[in-house]
Design an enzyme around this catalytic site. Structure first.
Site, PDB file in Angstrom:
ATOM      1  N   ASN A  71      12.640   1.326   2.127  1.00 30.06           N
ATOM      2  CA  ASN A  71      11.926   0.412   1.243  1.00 30.06           C
ATOM      3  C   ASN A  71      12.929  -0.296   0.355  1.00 30.06           C
ATOM      4  OD1 ASN A  71       9.613  -0.783  -0.048  1.00 30.06           O
ATOM      5  ND2 ASN A  71       9.950   0.594  -1.776  1.00 30.06           N
ATOM      6  N   HIS A  75      13.071  -2.182  -3.452  1.00 32.26           N
ATOM      7  CA  HIS A  75      12.309  -2.264  -4.703  1.00 32.26           C
ATOM      8  C   HIS A  75      13.087  -3.102  -5.707  1.00 32.26           C
ATOM      9  CE1 HIS A  75       9.455  -1.027  -7.753  1.00 32.26           C
ATOM     10  NE2 HIS A  75      10.470  -0.775  -8.560  1.00 32.26           N
ATOM     11  N   ARG A  84       0.849  -1.198   0.000  1.00 34.57           N
ATOM     12  CA  ARG A  84       0.000   0.000   0.000  1.00 34.57           C
ATOM     13  C   ARG A  84       0.880   1.243   0.000  1.00 34.57           C
ATOM     14  NH1 ARG A  84      -5.270   0.611   1.520  1.00 34.57           N
ATOM     15  NH2 ARG A  84      -4.926   2.271   3.016  1.00 34.57           N
TER      16      ARG A  84
END
Length: 201
Positions: A107, A109, A91
């Site tokens: 994060n 990725h 989200r």
């Protein structure tokens, strides 16, 4: 002792890598304080509990993005979390949350950002025809897959690769560099120059 909170939505592969890295001393002076999922039946929740980590589900239907994020923030604050790690959290975070934990959200990725942000990055890489892909650990800001880059690793795209085969090779590198990035940020031995994060270790 620095405290880490991990946000997940699925199986928790990177979550488990961080749990093991803390247990093995690869992220010194740290503990995983809580794992939070927006998906009540996410497989990663039970895996976290099996490793002795508190795991909480906070379902989001019926809530605005900020309402849900405020509920997550309350759980993180209650455990005095120093760093928030997104590990397959699917989200978008609200601007309120990114401001509340500014400079303290990481994060990972599965591409070499800024190439191929968003969903299905390995598929995007194959379809575009690049010869190399990889993964990126970055600080999170209000834009999608955008903040200053901490670590990257490259992975060759082989002839005949599918999204699944490339994703699997990228994941191997994700599991390695995420722990390295977390250790660097928690150490405080770095500086930010524009979009560059420079290690001072």
């Amino acid at each position: 002792m620095k405290k880490i909170g991990i946000l997940i939505s699925g199986r928790g592969s990177n979550m488990l890598a961080l749990i093991r890295a803390v247990a093995d001393g690869c992220i010194p002076g740290a503990e995983i304080a809580i794992v939070i999922s927006n998906v009540p039946d996410a497989a990663g929740l039970e895996k976290a509990r099996e490793h002795g980590v508190e795991a909480v589900a906070l379902d989001h239907p019926g809530k605005t993005r900020e309402e849900h994020d405020r509920a997550m923030a309350a759980e993180l604050r209650a455990r005095e979390v120093d760093l928030v790690c997104l590990a397959g959290y699917m989200r978008l975070l609200s601007p309120w949350f990114t401001r509340e934990f500014e400079g303290r959200i990481l994060n990972i990725h599965p591409s070499l950002l800024p190439a191929f942000p968003g969903l299905n990055a390995p598929r995007q890489a194959i379809e575009y025809g690049v010869k190399f892909s990889g993964c990126t650990v970055h600080l999170v800001d209000e834009k999608l897959d955008h903040g200053p880059i901490i670590k990257q690793a490259t992975v060759p795209v082989r002839p005949g690769d599918t999204e699944e085969t490339l994703s699997a090779r990228i994941l191997t590198e994700e599991l390695r560099i995420y722990a390295e990035a977390v250790a660097l940020i928690l150490s405080g031995r770095f500086r930010i120059e524009g979009r560059r994060i420079i290690s001072e270790q």
